[in-house]
Design a protein around this motif. Structure first.
Motif, PDB file in Angstrom:
ATOM      1  N   GLU A 102       0.819  -1.210   0.000  1.00  0.00           N
ATOM      2  CA  GLU A 102       0.000   0.000   0.000  1.00  0.00           C
ATOM      3  C   GLU A 102       0.852   1.259   0.000  1.00  0.00           C
ATOM      4  N   GLU A 103       2.148   1.114  -0.279  1.00  0.00           N
ATOM      5  CA  GLU A 103       3.056   2.250  -0.308  1.00  0.00           C
ATOM      6  C   GLU A 103       3.835   2.270  -1.620  1.00  0.00           C
ATOM      7  N   THR A 104       4.345   3.447  -1.969  1.00  0.00           N
ATOM      8  CA  THR A 104       5.208   3.573  -3.142  1.00  0.00           C
ATOM      9  C   THR A 104       6.556   2.936  -2.843  1.00  0.00           C
ATOM     10  N   ILE A 105       7.071   2.175  -3.789  1.00  0.00           N
ATOM     11  CA  ILE A 105       8.378   1.537  -3.596  1.00  0.00           C
ATOM     12  C   ILE A 105       9.248   1.796  -4.824  1.00  0.00           C
ATOM     13  N   ASP A 106      10.560   1.747  -4.608  1.00  0.00           N
ATOM     14  CA  ASP A 106      11.528   1.794  -5.691  1.00  0.00           C
ATOM     15  C   ASP A 106      12.112   0.406  -5.886  1.00  0.00           C
ATOM     16  N   VAL A 107      12.252   0.008  -7.135  1.00  0.00           N
ATOM     17  CA  VAL A 107      12.764  -1.316  -7.474  1.00  0.00           C
ATOM     18  C   VAL A 107      13.906  -1.160  -8.470  1.00  0.00           C
ATOM     19  N   GLU A 108      15.016  -1.838  -8.214  1.00  0.00           N
ATOM     20  CA  GLU A 108      16.165  -1.788  -9.121  1.00  0.00           C
ATOM     21  C   GLU A 108      16.187  -3.032  -9.997  1.00  0.00           C
ATOM     22  N   ILE A 143      22.125  -6.892 -22.330  1.00  0.00           N
ATOM     23  CA  ILE A 143      20.783  -6.498 -21.909  1.00  0.00           C
ATOM     24  C   ILE A 143      20.810  -5.059 -21.396  1.00  0.00           C
ATOM     25  N   GLU A 144      19.895  -4.252 -21.884  1.00  0.00           N
ATOM     26  CA  GLU A 144      19.789  -2.858 -21.455  1.00  0.00           C
ATOM     27  C   GLU A 144      18.778  -2.782 -20.313  1.00  0.00           C
ATOM     28  N   ALA A 145      19.272  -2.767 -19.084  1.00  0.00           N
ATOM     29  CA  ALA A 145      18.409  -2.747 -17.903  1.00  0.00           C
ATOM     30  C   ALA A 145      18.050  -1.307 -17.531  1.00  0.00           C
ATOM     31  N   PRO A 146      16.841  -1.065 -17.038  1.00  0.00           N
ATOM     32  CA  PRO A 146      16.397   0.313 -16.770  1.00  0.00           C
ATOM     33  C   PRO A 146      16.942   0.907 -15.487  1.00  0.00           C
ATOM     34  N   GLY A 147      17.509   0.099 -14.613  1.00  0.00           N
ATOM     35  CA  GLY A 147      17.976   0.641 -13.334  1.00  0.00           C
ATOM     36  C   GLY A 147      16.836   0.727 -12.342  1.00  0.00           C
ATOM     37  N   VAL A 148      16.742   1.849 -11.628  1.00  0.00           N
ATOM     38  CA  VAL A 148      15.728   2.009 -10.584  1.00  0.00           C
ATOM     39  C   VAL A 148      14.440   2.564 -11.186  1.00  0.00           C
ATOM     40  N   ILE A 149      13.316   1.902 -10.860  1.00  0.00           N
ATOM     41  CA  ILE A 149      11.999   2.389 -11.279  1.00  0.00           C
ATOM     42  C   ILE A 149      11.131   2.567 -10.042  1.00  0.00           C
ATOM     43  N   THR A 150      10.090   3.368 -10.154  1.00  0.00           N
ATOM     44  CA  THR A 150       9.176   3.624  -9.041  1.00  0.00           C
ATOM     45  C   THR A 150       7.822   3.005  -9.327  1.00  0.00           C
ATOM     46  N   LEU A 151       7.284   2.311  -8.343  1.00  0.00           N
ATOM     47  CA  LEU A 151       5.956   1.707  -8.448  1.00  0.00           C
ATOM     48  C   LEU A 151       5.064   2.304  -7.373  1.00  0.00           C
ATOM     49  N   GLU A 152       3.930   2.876  -7.800  1.00  0.00           N
ATOM     50  CA  GLU A 152       2.962   3.378  -6.833  1.00  0.00           C
ATOM     51  C   GLU A 152       2.274   2.196  -6.143  1.00  0.00           C
ATOM     52  N   ALA A 153       1.551   2.483  -5.074  1.00  0.00           N
ATOM     53  CA  ALA A 153       0.859   1.434  -4.332  1.00  0.00           C
ATOM     54  C   ALA A 153      -0.035   0.620  -5.270  1.00  0.00           C
ATOM     55  N   GLN A 154       0.130  -0.704  -5.247  1.00  0.00           N
ATOM     56  CA  GLN A 154      -0.669  -1.638  -6.041  1.00  0.00           C
ATOM     57  C   GLN A 154      -0.501  -1.448  -7.557  1.00  0.00           C
TER      58      GLN A 154
END
Length: 374
Positions: A102-108, A143-154
């Motif tokens: 239920e929170e915004t998270i950053d994913v690498e 492979i061209e990886a995007p690095g860190v992305i942000t995902l909003e809750a759900q």
């Protein structure tokens, strides 16, 4: 045989080791998560499922599902990207990532090339410190990886990672992975672990194997060098073994013995089984000294490696220099400081000499006083 689990669990105090296999729940959410559990075995073995338990549910804030392209090898592996592409050809690798919290998270999201560690285990979730020079190309660079992305809750996103094959055709396979891991704020992570000391972290490791063709390649091993070294601050003799072929070498067994040059007495020995080496990789195979000190001098390593009917035998002389022995012995955490009897003897001799000098001076003064009184 090395297996790559979709969830790679480790503590922040210990970054090496096998992924933890955990029990399967029955709820629908974890049936969905199960589809994202990726197992990367050797090319001749099908993946086995990874199971998850309720402890994982409270800590994992996202899950990942691979979307296989049309170039996925038909009838081949179903748990990881297994592609056969032409030289210079491009493909898009897609991942469905969902934030289940239920929170915004950053994913690498990062790409890595498989290598072999000192335990004879293939590592997929990080890169080798020194890639093997026989490696024709690196998955991490293809492979061209995007690095860190942000995902909003759900929120759910579909990521596209372009993969570009080397311009020159190569034999065998290239192996590696796409790693997806939550990026936590340092202050928040510290607050979570306050009073605990160990914090569990999770990462999805999705295997990637690519080739220009799947023609059979015979395995080949070579002994490159032997040298004094350490593992976890403990003295070992390391034998650098290279898999110079573009194929996995499976079910490796090694017998190793070390003798002083010109002697038949075995000083150190070890036997290991059930090891695996990644394509075009090397490992520093350790022969432990079992708490003994390095002694400078000339030695001979006798080693035999076997894998599925193939056998390699080496007899390699090597030298341990006095300076290296001294430095490594000082760094070995299991060794007590060695008593320097020469220093102790020198100090004792100096003290004795001083005592003799003092006695002589006293006697001389005493005689001089007696003479003056007469």
């Amino acid at each position: 045989m090395k297996q790559l689990a979709g969830v790679d669990r480790y503590s922040c105090l210990f970054l090496e080791g096998e992924p933890t296999v955990i029990e399967q729940p029955t709820n629908q959410r974890w049936l969905r998560l199960l589809t994202a559990m990726i197992m990367l075995c050797s090319l001749i073995t099908l993946p086995t499922p990874v199971r998850a338990n309720d402890d994982l549910e409270s800590e994992l804030n996202f899950f990942v599902t691979p979307i296989f392209p049309d170039s996925q090898i038909e009838g081949g592996a179903s748990g990881y990207f297994d592609l056969n592409l032409g030289a210079g050809e491009q493909e898009e690798l897609q991942l469905r990532i969902q934030n289940t919290s239920e929170e915004t998270i950053d994913v690498e999201v990062s790409a890595h090339t498989a290598f072999t560690n000192v335990n004879g285990v293939v590592e997929y979730g990080r890169d080798a410190e020194y890639p093997d020079p026989t490696l024709p190309a690196s998955i991490a660079e293809l492979i061209e990886a995007p690095g860190v992305i942000t995902l909003e809750a759900q929120e759910e996103q579909i990521l596209t990672l372009p993969l570009t094959m080397p311009e020159e055709e190569f034999e065998g396979v290239l192996a590696g992975s796409i790693r997806v891991e939550e990026v936590r704020d340092a202050a928040a992570a510290e607050a979570e672990t306050e009073g605990i000391g160990i914090r569990n972290e999770f990462a999805f490791i999705l295997g990637v194997v690519v080739s220009n063709n799947r023609s059979s390649t015979d395995p080949g091993l070579e002994l490159l060098e032997v040298f004094a070294s350490q593992v976890n601050y403990r003295n070992v003799i390391s034998a650098k073994i290279q898999n110079y072929t573009p194929t996995f070498v499976n079910h490796i067994e090694i017998d190793a013995e070390v003798r002083a040059s010109g002697s038949d007495t075995v000083l150190y020995e070890t036997q290991r089984t059930s090891m695996q080496m990644a394509p075009n990789s090397h490992m520093d195979f350790p022969i432990p000294l079992n708490g003994e000190r390095f002694r400078p001098g000339d030695y001979v390593l006798t080693m035999t490696a076997r894998s599925q009917g193939e056998e390699w035998h080496w007899e390699e002389p090597f030298t341990i220099a006095a300076a290296d022995a001294r430095r490594l012995n000082e760094e070995d955490v299991t060794l007590e400081p060695e008593t320097n009897w020469w220093l102790i003897g020198g100090i004792a001799a100096l003290v004795l000499l001083l005592i003799i000098v003092v006695v002589l001076i006293i006697n001389k003064k005493k005689k001089a006083k007696e003479n003056s009184e007469q």
